[in-house]
Scaffold this active site. Structure first.
Site, PDB file in Angstrom:
ATOM      1  N   ASP A 134       0.822  -1.205   0.000  1.00  0.00           N
ATOM      2  CA  ASP A 134       0.000   0.000   0.000  1.00  0.00           C
ATOM      3  C   ASP A 134       0.861   1.263   0.000  1.00  0.00           C
ATOM      4  OD1 ASP A 134       0.741   0.477   2.668  1.00  0.00           O
ATOM      5  OD2 ASP A 134      -1.039  -0.515   3.470  1.00  0.00           O
ATOM      6  N   LEU A 135       0.218   2.402  -0.050  1.00  0.00           N
ATOM      7  CA  LEU A 135       0.888   3.687  -0.279  1.00  0.00           C
ATOM      8  C   LEU A 135       2.075   3.920   0.645  1.00  0.00           C
ATOM      9  CD1 LEU A 135       0.734   6.467  -1.804  1.00  0.00           C
ATOM     10  CD2 LEU A 135      -0.649   7.266   0.122  1.00  0.00           C
TER      11      LEU A 135
END
Length: 274
Positions: A134-135
């Protein structure tokens, strides 16, 4: 007074055209690959995603939109996804990439954020990721030209362990972490066994080494939240036999074909194009 127009007697009522089925060539029927498998080996996406593209009417063969992933092709056909021509299956290659914080693991981001693929050097073949980070998650991300390989490595049944270094706000004991070894259910989601080792309690932050096999969406963050810990740094250090090691942030390094075959073994290497 305007002249009243009458409908032409020669005009036939409009008819709804039934979807056409591309003709299946004898060669494809005998020795071809199913279209979903072909698209995966061509590096377009995984087989599962290819089936979704077909269901959405985005894949055509020789100008006819496909309706089934069971259709076979040899590669001699005009195969297109979203009207873009699909080339021949690429050589199976795998890279280790050190993902920095702040990049999304997707080819196109609706919010216009920078993606992992935007940062790759010019001249790289089309690649897809093995799973996602994820980010704000950093560390090892595997990239491959072969969607079938990516899917195989993502499956929990393959048994490859993902290892992480985790920093989380809060205090925890090793005894508490040991309770995760049998798995845990968080917000109705069942997570498999989690092996967590407390490395250091540094003020209000705990540093841990965590190993999982499934890699469900936000698994480590959710499990740690269940333990009253808030993850503020997450770094993947290993995916199966492949290690982050000393690869610098943003660094990219291809895994040599010989080493790749050795690490995959005969079963996972079957059908790949080395």
């Amino acid at each position: 007074m305007s002249e009243k127009k009458t409908p032409s007697r020669d005009r036939k009522p409009a008819q709804t055209r039934k979807p056409q089925k591309p003709p299946q060539s004898p060669d494809a029927e005998a020795s071809g690959d199913r279209i979903a498998k072909y698209l995966a080996h061509a590096g377009v996406c995984s087989r599962r995603d290819a089936e979704t593209l077909i269901a959405e009417g985005r894949v055509s063969v020789n100008g006819v939109v496909l309706e089934t992933p069971a259709f076979k092709v040899t590669g001699e056909e005009d195969i297109r996804v979203d009207e873009a021509r699909v080339g021949a299956p690429q050589k199976t290659q795998l890279w280790r990439y050190h993902k920095p914080d702040g990049l999304v693991t997707t080819h196109k981001d609706p919010q216009g954020r920078t993606t992992v693929f935007d940062t790759l050097p010019a001249g790289m073949p089309r690649v897809i990721s093995v799973g996602r980070l994820d980010l704000t998650t950093e560390g090892l991300l595997l990239l491959t030209t072969d969607g079938a390989l990516a899917r195989a490595l993502e499956l929990p049944s393959t048994g490859w362990i993902r290892r992480y270094r985790v920093r989380a706000w809060g205090k925890i004991s090793q005894k508490q972490l040991d309770t995760l070894a049998d798995g845990v259910t968080v917000d109705g989601v069942e997570y498999g066994p989690v092996k967590a080792t407390l490395d250091q309690q540094q003020g209000d932050n705990a540093w841990m080494t965590v190993a999982i096999r499934e890699g469900k969406n936000r698994e480590i963050r959710n499990v740690m939240r269940h333990m009253n810990l808030q993850v503020n740094r997450l770094i993947r250090t290993a995916y199966g036999p492949f290690q982050l090691g000393k690869l610098p942030v943003g660094g990219l390094e291809e895994v040599k074909a010989k080493m790749l075959k050795e690490q995959l073994g005969a079963k996972l290497s079957e059908g790949l194009n080395f």
